[in-house]
Every structure is written in structure tokens, then in C-alpha cells.
Design a protein around this motif. Sequence first.
Motif, mmCIF file in Angstrom:
data_model
loop_
_atom_site.group_PDB
_atom_site.id
_atom_site.type_symbol
_atom_site.label_atom_id
_atom_site.label_comp_id
_atom_site.label_asym_id
_atom_site.label_seq_id
_atom_site.Cartn_x
_atom_site.Cartn_y
_atom_site.Cartn_z
ATOM 1 N N PRO A 133 -10.104 -5.252 -5.671
ATOM 2 C CA PRO A 133 -10.226 -4.831 -4.267
ATOM 3 C C PRO A 133 -8.857 -4.660 -3.600
ATOM 4 O O PRO A 133 -8.683 -3.786 -2.752
ATOM 5 N N TRP A 134 -7.873 -5.472 -3.983
ATOM 6 C CA TRP A 134 -6.546 -5.366 -3.384
ATOM 7 C C TRP A 134 -5.877 -4.072 -3.801
ATOM 8 O O TRP A 134 -5.236 -3.423 -2.989
ATOM 9 N N GLN A 135 -6.031 -3.690 -5.057
ATOM 10 C CA GLN A 135 -5.467 -2.417 -5.511
ATOM 11 C C GLN A 135 -6.126 -1.263 -4.769
ATOM 12 O O GLN A 135 -5.433 -0.337 -4.335
ATOM 13 N N THR A 164 -2.466 -1.477 5.247
ATOM 14 C CA THR A 164 -1.780 -2.574 5.932
ATOM 15 C C THR A 164 -2.518 -3.884 5.717
ATOM 16 O O THR A 164 -1.915 -4.912 5.381
ATOM 17 N N LEU A 165 -3.828 -3.870 5.894
ATOM 18 C CA LEU A 165 -4.630 -5.080 5.679
ATOM 19 C C LEU A 165 -4.587 -5.519 4.220
ATOM 20 O O LEU A 165 -4.616 -6.714 3.923
ATOM 21 N N GLY A 166 -4.503 -4.558 3.305
ATOM 22 C CA GLY A 166 -4.382 -4.885 1.890
ATOM 23 C C GLY A 166 -3.088 -5.636 1.599
ATOM 24 O O GLY A 166 -3.071 -6.607 0.841
ATOM 25 N N ALA A 167 -1.985 -5.193 2.220
ATOM 26 C CA ALA A 167 -0.704 -5.889 2.047
ATOM 27 C C ALA A 167 -0.801 -7.313 2.595
ATOM 28 O O ALA A 167 -0.319 -8.270 1.974
ATOM 29 N N ASP A 168 -1.454 -7.455 3.743
ATOM 30 C CA ASP A 168 -1.645 -8.796 4.310
ATOM 31 C C ASP A 168 -2.505 -9.667 3.392
ATOM 32 O O ASP A 168 -2.252 -10.864 3.255
ATOM 33 N N ALA A 169 -3.499 -9.065 2.758
ATOM 34 C CA ALA A 169 -4.375 -9.827 1.852
ATOM 35 C C ALA A 169 -3.593 -10.344 0.644
ATOM 36 O O ALA A 169 -3.775 -11.490 0.226
ATOM 37 N N VAL A 170 -2.716 -9.512 0.105
ATOM 38 C CA VAL A 170 -1.888 -9.963 -1.020
ATOM 39 C C VAL A 170 -0.976 -11.095 -0.557
ATOM 40 O O VAL A 170 -0.795 -12.096 -1.267
#
Length: 107
Positions: A3-5, A17-23
Motif C-alpha cells: 500500500p505504501w508503494q 504526501t500522505l504516503g511519505a508520512d506513512a513511511v
Amino acid sequence: MTPWQKALKDTAPAVRTLGADAVRRLGNAGFRETAREHPVRELLIDLLQDILRETRIAAARALGSLGEFEVLQEHSPRSSRDQREWARILRGEIPPLKRIWPGDLTI
């Protein structure tokens, strides 16, 4: 594909942006080395060139929180505004993430 990819490759800048925060949250939750060895690392590096400043900064903060300072130095931004943010990140001045649930202890 995780999901992050998927989030980091999404066409919507807000999702990237939210993906970067999730990582970053994963790294802060004890998965720093896992994140550094995962393909999301390269996707974060790609996002340092994103068209949206908010996404570039989120990716830089995620990489900084993972300890990827050499990567940030290698991908120094052109804009003076971004350069100032990079300098803060390289000094370890990464603002905490907003808490998203009661008991959220990530930074």
C-alpha cells in the motif's frame, strides 16, 4: 506492491504526501531499517523532485527521519525555500507528525 508503494506512486499529490508520512510513521514505530531496505526508499527519493512542494518536503522529512542524510545532500533542491527546509532536516529539526489516533506515540 505494498500500500505504501501504491500511495507513493499515486496520481494525486495529496496521496503521495500522505504516503511519505506513512513511511515516516513506520520508521518512527521501529521499522527504520526495514524501510531503508524496502523499495519505498527509492520512491521517496523520486518524490524529492515532485511537482508539489508539500510532497517534496514530506519525502525529505521521511528520508531524514530514516537517517538518509547522504541522500538528501545528494539531492539538494534548487529552490532557496526548499534549501532552507533541507538544511533544517539535515540538522535533525524535523517537526513531529500530527497525532492521528488516541495513544499515537509516533513523532
